[in-house]
Motif scaffolding. Structure first.
Motif, PDB file in Angstrom:
ATOM      1  N   THR A  91      60.544  50.227  36.628  1.00  8.85           N
ATOM      2  CA  THR A  91      61.359  49.101  37.096  1.00  8.85           C
ATOM      3  C   THR A  91      60.743  48.492  38.347  1.00  8.85           C
ATOM      4  O   THR A  91      60.612  47.270  38.458  1.00  8.85           O
ATOM      5  CB  THR A  91      62.804  49.571  37.399  1.00  8.85           C
ATOM      6  OG1 THR A  91      63.375  50.070  36.184  1.00  8.85           O
ATOM      7  CG2 THR A  91      63.659  48.453  37.955  1.00  8.85           C
ATOM      8  N   TRP A  92      60.343  49.348  39.286  1.00 10.63           N
ATOM      9  CA  TRP A  92      59.741  48.882  40.536  1.00 10.63           C
ATOM     10  C   TRP A  92      58.470  48.078  40.254  1.00 10.63           C
ATOM     11  O   TRP A  92      58.267  47.008  40.831  1.00 10.63           O
ATOM     12  CB  TRP A  92      59.444  50.083  41.438  1.00 10.63           C
ATOM     13  CG  TRP A  92      58.837  49.699  42.744  1.00 10.63           C
ATOM     14  CD1 TRP A  92      59.493  49.321  43.887  1.00 10.63           C
ATOM     15  CD2 TRP A  92      57.437  49.637  43.052  1.00 10.63           C
ATOM     16  NE1 TRP A  92      58.579  49.029  44.874  1.00 10.63           N
ATOM     17  CE2 TRP A  92      57.319  49.214  44.398  1.00 10.63           C
ATOM     18  CE3 TRP A  92      56.283  49.903  42.325  1.00 10.63           C
ATOM     19  CZ2 TRP A  92      56.074  49.056  45.013  1.00 10.63           C
ATOM     20  CZ3 TRP A  92      55.059  49.740  42.948  1.00 10.63           C
ATOM     21  CH2 TRP A  92      54.967  49.319  44.273  1.00 10.63           C
ATOM     22  N   GLU A  93      57.634  48.583  39.359  1.00  6.93           N
ATOM     23  CA  GLU A  93      56.394  47.871  39.014  1.00  6.93           C
ATOM     24  C   GLU A  93      56.687  46.500  38.404  1.00  6.93           C
ATOM     25  O   GLU A  93      56.020  45.513  38.730  1.00  6.93           O
ATOM     26  CB  GLU A  93      55.549  48.706  38.048  1.00  6.93           C
ATOM     27  CG  GLU A  93      54.903  49.907  38.699  1.00  6.93           C
ATOM     28  CD  GLU A  93      54.173  50.802  37.698  1.00  6.93           C
ATOM     29  OE1 GLU A  93      53.952  50.366  36.550  1.00  6.93           O
ATOM     30  OE2 GLU A  93      53.837  51.936  38.075  1.00  6.93           O
ATOM     31  N   GLU A  94      57.681  46.443  37.525  1.00  5.09           N
ATOM     32  CA  GLU A  94      58.048  45.168  36.902  1.00  5.09           C
ATOM     33  C   GLU A  94      58.559  44.179  37.948  1.00  5.09           C
ATOM     34  O   GLU A  94      58.210  42.998  37.925  1.00  5.09           O
ATOM     35  CB  GLU A  94      59.120  45.392  35.828  1.00  5.09           C
ATOM     36  CG  GLU A  94      58.597  46.102  34.605  1.00  5.09           C
ATOM     37  CD  GLU A  94      59.695  46.600  33.679  1.00  5.09           C
ATOM     38  OE1 GLU A  94      60.901  46.351  33.955  1.00  5.09           O
ATOM     39  OE2 GLU A  94      59.359  47.266  32.683  1.00  5.09           O
ATOM     40  N   LEU A  95      59.386  44.677  38.868  1.00  2.96           N
ATOM     41  CA  LEU A  95      59.909  43.814  39.926  1.00  2.96           C
ATOM     42  C   LEU A  95      58.786  43.304  40.826  1.00  2.96           C
ATOM     43  O   LEU A  95      58.784  42.135  41.219  1.00  2.96           O
ATOM     44  CB  LEU A  95      60.957  44.560  40.755  1.00  2.96           C
ATOM     45  CG  LEU A  95      62.284  44.836  40.060  1.00  2.96           C
ATOM     46  CD1 LEU A  95      63.116  45.813  40.888  1.00  2.96           C
ATOM     47  CD2 LEU A  95      63.056  43.562  39.783  1.00  2.96           C
ATOM     48  N   LEU A  99      57.846  39.467  41.374  1.00  5.44           N
ATOM     49  CA  LEU A  99      57.810  38.901  42.722  1.00  5.44           C
ATOM     50  C   LEU A  99      56.481  38.192  42.977  1.00  5.44           C
ATOM     51  O   LEU A  99      56.442  37.074  43.502  1.00  5.44           O
ATOM     52  CB  LEU A  99      58.050  39.979  43.764  1.00  5.44           C
ATOM     53  CG  LEU A  99      58.003  39.534  45.224  1.00  5.44           C
ATOM     54  CD1 LEU A  99      59.091  38.501  45.521  1.00  5.44           C
ATOM     55  CD2 LEU A  99      58.114  40.733  46.147  1.00  5.44           C
ATOM     56  N   GLU A 100      55.393  38.815  42.592  1.00  6.14           N
ATOM     57  CA  GLU A 100      54.078  38.207  42.778  1.00  6.14           C
ATOM     58  C   GLU A 100      53.973  36.897  42.022  1.00  6.14           C
ATOM     59  O   GLU A 100      53.403  35.914  42.530  1.00  6.14           O
ATOM     60  CB  GLU A 100      52.976  39.173  42.327  1.00  6.14           C
ATOM     61  CG  GLU A 100      52.809  40.353  43.264  1.00  6.14           C
ATOM     62  CD  GLU A 100      51.909  41.443  42.706  1.00  6.14           C
ATOM     63  OE1 GLU A 100      51.225  41.198  41.680  1.00  6.14           O
ATOM     64  OE2 GLU A 100      51.893  42.542  43.281  1.00  6.14           O
ATOM     65  N   GLU A 101      54.526  36.846  40.816  1.00  4.98           N
ATOM     66  CA  GLU A 101      54.499  35.610  40.015  1.00  4.98           C
ATOM     67  C   GLU A 101      55.309  34.508  40.693  1.00  4.98           C
ATOM     68  O   GLU A 101      54.869  33.357  40.753  1.00  4.98           O
ATOM     69  CB  GLU A 101      55.040  35.866  38.610  1.00  4.98           C
ATOM     70  CG  GLU A 101      54.141  36.725  37.738  1.00  4.98           C
ATOM     71  CD  GLU A 101      52.778  36.095  37.528  1.00  4.98           C
ATOM     72  OE1 GLU A 101      52.699  34.889  37.229  1.00  4.98           O
ATOM     73  OE2 GLU A 101      51.773  36.824  37.659  1.00  4.98           O
ATOM     74  N   VAL A 102      56.478  34.852  41.204  1.00  4.27           N
ATOM     75  CA  VAL A 102      57.325  33.857  41.862  1.00  4.27           C
ATOM     76  C   VAL A 102      56.650  33.348  43.132  1.00  4.27           C
ATOM     77  O   VAL A 102      56.683  32.156  43.430  1.00  4.27           O
ATOM     78  CB  VAL A 102      58.722  34.444  42.176  1.00  4.27           C
ATOM     79  CG1 VAL A 102      59.524  33.509  43.068  1.00  4.27           C
ATOM     80  CG2 VAL A 102      59.482  34.719  40.883  1.00  4.27           C
ATOM     81  N   GLN A 103      55.991  34.239  43.864  1.00  8.15           N
ATOM     82  CA  GLN A 103      55.337  33.848  45.105  1.00  8.15           C
ATOM     83  C   GLN A 103      54.127  32.937  44.867  1.00  8.15           C
ATOM     84  O   GLN A 103      53.748  32.180  45.761  1.00  8.15           O
ATOM     85  CB  GLN A 103      54.892  35.093  45.894  1.00  8.15           C
ATOM     86  CG  GLN A 103      56.068  35.822  46.504  1.00  8.15           C
ATOM     87  CD  GLN A 103      55.684  37.133  47.144  1.00  8.15           C
ATOM     88  OE1 GLN A 103      54.728  37.790  46.720  1.00  8.15           O
ATOM     89  NE2 GLN A 103      56.411  37.517  48.167  1.00  8.15           N
TER      90      GLN A 103
END
Length: 105
Positions: A91-95, A99-103
């Motif tokens: 879950t942490w890896e997916e988040l 996050l990187e994609e949104v940034q």
């Protein structure tokens, strides 16, 4: 006629700026939301790791923790914590990836 066009161009620029502002605000909201979820995930990972470490101590010193080890539940609990830890790490890896994609936007 040029005066009318200039007014339209100002309105278009204003609308475009407003859209950019709204898009930026939405991105910031997504980043905050994801960051909060990542923090919660990290806390859960830490909790699970602490639980696993506690059981590891029991397993490393069977004489000292004989009563705790006599129950078979400790092994089920241990496996359950390991499973939950693996799931939480995923879950942490997916988040993080999200996050990187949104940034990047």
């Amino acid at each position: 006629n040029k005066g009318k066009n200039k007014g339209k161009s100002n309105r278009n620029a204003f609308s475009e700026n407003k859209m950019n502002y709204e898009k930026r605000k939405e991105t910031e909201r997504e980043i905050r939301k994801l960051s909060n979820r990542i923090t919660k995930s990290e806390k859960e990972i830490e909790r699970l790791e602490n639980e696993i470490n506690t059981i590891d101590k029991f397993l490393a010193n069977p004489e000292q923790y004989k009563s705790e080890l006599e129950t078979k539940d400790i092994f089920k609990t241990y496996e359950n914590f390991k499973f939950k830890l693996d799931e939480e790490m995923k879950t942490w890896e997916e988040l993080q990836t999200e996050l990187e994609e949104v940034q990047k936007r």
